[in-house]
Design an enzyme around this catalytic site. Structure first.
Site, PDB file in Angstrom:
ATOM      1  N   HIS A   1      73.965   1.241 -29.915  1.00  0.00           N
ATOM      2  CA  HIS A   1      75.398   1.085 -29.669  1.00  0.00           C
ATOM      3  C   HIS A   1      76.053   0.382 -30.845  1.00  0.00           C
ATOM      4  O   HIS A   1      75.399  -0.353 -31.599  1.00  0.00           O
ATOM      5  CB  HIS A   1      75.646   0.254 -28.407  1.00  0.00           C
TER       6      HIS A   1
ATOM      7  N   HIS B   1      74.035  -0.358 -20.605  1.00  0.00           N
ATOM      8  CA  HIS B   1      73.067  -1.437 -20.433  1.00  0.00           C
ATOM      9  C   HIS B   1      73.777  -2.792 -20.327  1.00  0.00           C
ATOM     10  O   HIS B   1      73.438  -3.612 -19.472  1.00  0.00           O
ATOM     11  CB  HIS B   1      72.094  -1.459 -21.615  1.00  0.00           C
TER      12      HIS B   1
END
Length: 265
Positions: free
Chosen positions: A217, A168
């Site tokens: 993440h 992303h």
């Protein structure tokens, strides 16, 4: 005598208008070279930062940093609850989608169609290749490093691939930064250019920060994604700049994906 007179006029003192035109051209060339050098610097800095992060990822200091950030955002006392008010997680879930492959692909199709209608086919091609190349970079690096995600019990979103780097963050850096710099061509005023670039940077930062906040993440995953994404975006910028120099035959202030209608591309 006439030939000599003409030669003297040609090489004589410059008029104020000629001096002004010369100064403008010199400034334009200087800006061009500074921009190219800056782009090369960003590419080099991005690559070096990624290498450093990849090395730290396997060391105790790097893991401690990631765990400290995650622990602050997802307290151990309530593993499933994030830091902050309840609405913040809902907002983060909405914002993080701006860096998803599906959303960016839709945006890319819309922007590419617009560029094709404007007869900027090379710009459209480079933008599409940039996003496709970003996806390939993301998936390739994930497969190479194979880092595990944060603990599943802490995640607020479902994940499928490896953790390092953040896809992303990488793709949002490539797409939004490229589009932001490209849009600055339409606005000669500096404050408009600064606003557009600022919005592009803000979107890129928001996507990365939400990935950490939602425990999708580790923090170093996001930093690595930003580094690779910025380097890839500037590499595309340099390709577009080189093509522009070749087509026009003289230096001009470059922009990401710059192609005019008269270029024939």
């Amino acid at each position: 005598m006439r030939g000599t007179s003409r030669k003297r006029d040609r090489f004589g003192p410059m008029t104020p208008d000629q001096i002004l035109a010369f100064g403008r051209r010199a400034l334009r060339i200087a800006r061009t070279e500074i921009a190219a050098v800056s782009a090369l610097f960003i590419v080099a800095l991005g690559v070096m930062t990624f290498v450093e992060l990849a090395d730290d990822m396997t060391e105790a200091d790097g893991r401690a940093f990631d765990e400290a950030i995650l622990g602050a955002l997802r307290p151990e006392a309530t593993p499933g609850d994030p830091w902050g008010p309840g609405w913040l997680e809902t907002a983060a879930l909405d914002l993080t989608a701006l860096g998803g492959t599906a959303v960016l692909s839709l945006f890319a199709v819309i922007v590419t169609g617009f560029l094709i209608l404007q007869r900027k086919r090379l710009s459209a091609l480079l933008l599409a290749l940039g996003l496709i190349g970003g996806v390939a970079l993301s998936e390739g690096l994930k497969a190479l490093f194979g880092r595990e995600r944060p603990p599943e019990m802490l995640r607020a979103v479902e994940t499928m691939s490896a953790s390092f780097p953040s896809g992303h963050s990488l793709l949002s850096a490539v797409f939004y930064l490229s589009i932001g710099v490209m849009l600055t061509r339409a606005f000669p005023e500096r404050h408009f250019k600064a606003y557009i670039i600022g919005v592009a940077v803000l979107l890129t930062l928001l996507v990365g920060l939400t990935r950490v906040y939602l425990a999708a993440h580790w923090a170093t995953d996001v930093l690595a994604g930003w580094s690779v994404g910025a380097a890839w975006a500037m590499a595309l910028w340099l390709i577009a700049y080189a093509l522009q120099r070749r087509q026009q035959g003289h230096p001009q202030a470059p922009h990401v994906l710059p192609v005019d209608e008269d270029s024939g591309a």
